[in-house]
Design a protein around this motif. Structure first.
Motif, mmCIF file in Angstrom:
data_model
loop_
_atom_site.group_PDB
_atom_site.id
_atom_site.type_symbol
_atom_site.label_atom_id
_atom_site.label_comp_id
_atom_site.label_asym_id
_atom_site.label_seq_id
_atom_site.Cartn_x
_atom_site.Cartn_y
_atom_site.Cartn_z
ATOM 1 N N PRO A 1 0.830 -1.204 0.000
ATOM 2 C CA PRO A 1 0.000 0.000 0.000
ATOM 3 C C PRO A 1 0.861 1.249 0.000
ATOM 4 O O PRO A 1 1.917 1.292 0.643
ATOM 5 C CB PRO A 1 -0.798 -0.127 1.307
ATOM 6 N N ASP A 2 0.429 2.241 -0.718
ATOM 7 C CA ASP A 2 1.132 3.516 -0.762
ATOM 8 C C ASP A 2 0.888 4.258 0.547
ATOM 9 O O ASP A 2 -0.258 4.555 0.899
ATOM 10 C CB ASP A 2 0.607 4.336 -1.946
ATOM 11 N N GLY A 3 1.971 4.546 1.268
ATOM 12 C CA GLY A 3 1.817 5.230 2.543
ATOM 13 C C GLY A 3 1.170 6.591 2.422
ATOM 14 O O GLY A 3 0.549 7.088 3.370
ATOM 15 N N ASP A 4 1.291 7.210 1.248
ATOM 16 C CA ASP A 4 0.683 8.522 1.024
ATOM 17 C C ASP A 4 -0.604 8.420 0.213
ATOM 18 O O ASP A 4 -1.195 9.441 -0.151
ATOM 19 C CB ASP A 4 1.662 9.441 0.277
ATOM 20 N N GLY A 5 -1.013 7.184 -0.089
ATOM 21 C CA GLY A 5 -2.171 6.993 -0.954
ATOM 22 C C GLY A 5 -3.479 7.034 -0.187
ATOM 23 O O GLY A 5 -3.527 7.170 1.042
ATOM 24 N N ASP A 6 -4.581 6.904 -0.933
ATOM 25 C CA ASP A 6 -5.905 6.850 -0.327
ATOM 26 C C ASP A 6 -6.642 5.647 -0.899
ATOM 27 O O ASP A 6 -6.037 4.775 -1.533
ATOM 28 C CB ASP A 6 -6.676 8.151 -0.581
ATOM 29 N N LYS A 7 -7.940 5.608 -0.701
ATOM 30 C CA LYS A 7 -8.696 4.442 -1.162
ATOM 31 C C LYS A 7 -8.629 4.259 -2.672
ATOM 32 O O LYS A 7 -8.728 3.140 -3.177
ATOM 33 C CB LYS A 7 -10.144 4.547 -0.701
ATOM 34 N N GLU A 8 -8.447 5.341 -3.414
ATOM 35 C CA GLU A 8 -8.357 5.223 -4.873
ATOM 36 C C GLU A 8 -7.105 4.466 -5.288
ATOM 37 O O GLU A 8 -7.105 3.741 -6.280
ATOM 38 C CB GLU A 8 -8.357 6.616 -5.513
ATOM 39 N N SER A 9 -6.037 4.609 -4.521
ATOM 40 C CA SER A 9 -4.764 3.998 -4.906
ATOM 41 C C SER A 9 -4.762 2.490 -4.708
ATOM 42 O O SER A 9 -3.905 1.798 -5.240
ATOM 43 C CB SER A 9 -3.616 4.630 -4.114
ATOM 44 N N ARG A 10 -5.707 1.947 -3.919
ATOM 45 C CA ARG A 10 -5.773 0.502 -3.700
ATOM 46 C C ARG A 10 -6.811 -0.169 -4.585
ATOM 47 O O ARG A 10 -7.045 -1.373 -4.479
ATOM 48 C CB ARG A 10 -6.043 0.177 -2.229
ATOM 49 N N GLY A 11 -7.452 0.577 -5.472
ATOM 50 C CA GLY A 11 -8.298 -0.034 -6.480
ATOM 51 C C GLY A 11 -9.741 -0.241 -6.080
ATOM 52 O O GLY A 11 -10.061 -0.519 -4.928
ATOM 53 N N ARG A 12 -10.613 -0.131 -7.067
ATOM 54 C CA ARG A 12 -12.038 -0.395 -6.870
ATOM 55 C C ARG A 12 -12.357 -1.820 -7.281
ATOM 56 O O ARG A 12 -11.903 -2.316 -8.309
ATOM 57 C CB ARG A 12 -12.879 0.556 -7.728
#
Length: 290
Positions: free
Chosen positions: A19-30
């Motif tokens: 997981p991207d430490g700076d990411g959000d829910k969009e970065s982990r995919g729908r």
């Protein structure tokens, strides 16, 4: 035929996308879960919950109109779409139009858990595939009906049959499949051009290029209603967060088995519920992760 054992060493050497430490829910995919029916609404809840527990960032669930409110109430984390139903309890093929608008933003779509109506489900899947050409597609239960009579996919597809379902889909004898599951999985994965998990106490996983993996687990408690729905959801969630189809299946099968082993220690060898499995997965991911 070379078949790689799935063990802790393999999993650690093949880490999931971090997981991207700076990411959000969009970065982990729908992930889009199309599942359930008026007789089996819980399958949608089990699969969708497992997809989130595996790390997917956003969840969209599409389920028949007769149960959508029940499913929505059970999944406060999800957006839930009501789909029109056919007389046999399946989803009308034209329902594809209701979910196709999210195709561009969907990393993985799971179709099949708890669905009814063989013919209508097969027609629905045939209409869905070209609309989700850029998504990984996981077909489970009746979602796999489209391969009967011959099918060759031209996009990333995962199939998750147990031996009985595999016999139904291929016309092979169940006993023959069980006598040499690796050969059967490799042959049909190449024929269908799909990643295939032939489920059982020994689960054989095969890719279209002939690569194969074997996972062995003596966890009788996993032989319970809803367990397969959880596995399908785990695979979809892993694919949504960026795992390749092969990696999503290998890790999904391993996590599912380990969740069963953990529940067996907590509850007993049999008698734990499928709904209890997914909650074990986040800790297992941390334990097996880098």
């Amino acid at each position: 035929m070379k078949c790689v054992a799935v063990d802790e060493a393999l999993l650690r050497a093949w880490p999931l996308p971090a997981p991207d430490g700076d990411g959000d829910k969009e970065s982990r995919g729908r992930v889009l879960v199309i599942a359930g029916s008026r007789e089996i609404p819980g399958a949608a809840v089990l699969a969708a919950t497992a997809a989130l527990r595996a790390g997917a960032g956003k969840l969209l669930v599409a389920t028949p109109a007769s149960v959508w409110q029940l499913v929505a109430a059970a999944l406060p984390e999800a957006r839930v779409i009501a789909l029109p139903e056919s007389k046999d309890g399946g989803v009308e093929p034209e329902a594809v139009d209701l979910v196709a608008s999210c195709a561009d933003s969907t990393a993985c779509v799971l179709v099949g858990p708890g669905m009814m109506g063989e013919a209508t489900t097969a027609a629905f899947v045939e209409g869905l595939l070209p609309r989700f050409r850029n998504s990984t597609v996981v077909l489970d239960a009746l979602g796999m009906e489209c391969v009967r009579g011959g099918k060759r996919f031209s996009q990333p597809v995962i199939l998750t049959p147990h031996a009985g379902e595999m016999a139904h889909l291929t016309g092979d004898e169940k006993e023959d499949l069980q006598s040499d599951p690796v050969a059967a999985a490799v042959r049909h994965a190449r024929e269908w051009q799909a990643v295939l998990a032939l489920k059982g106490a020994t689960t054989c996983i095969a890719a279209p290029d002939g690569k194969a993996w074997r996972h062995e687990s003596r966890t009788p408690g996993l032989g319970t209603s809803g367990s397969g729905d959880v596995l399908a959801g785990l695979i979809a969630g892993l694919a949504a967060r960026g795992a390749t189809p092969e990696q999503a299946v290998v890790w999904g099968v391993a996590l599912h088995a380990r969740a069963g082993e953990t529940q067996a220690l907590r509850t007993g060898k049999v008698g734990y519920l499928a709904r209890e499995l997914a909650a074990e997965v986040p800790a297992l991911l941390d334990l097996l992760g880098p």
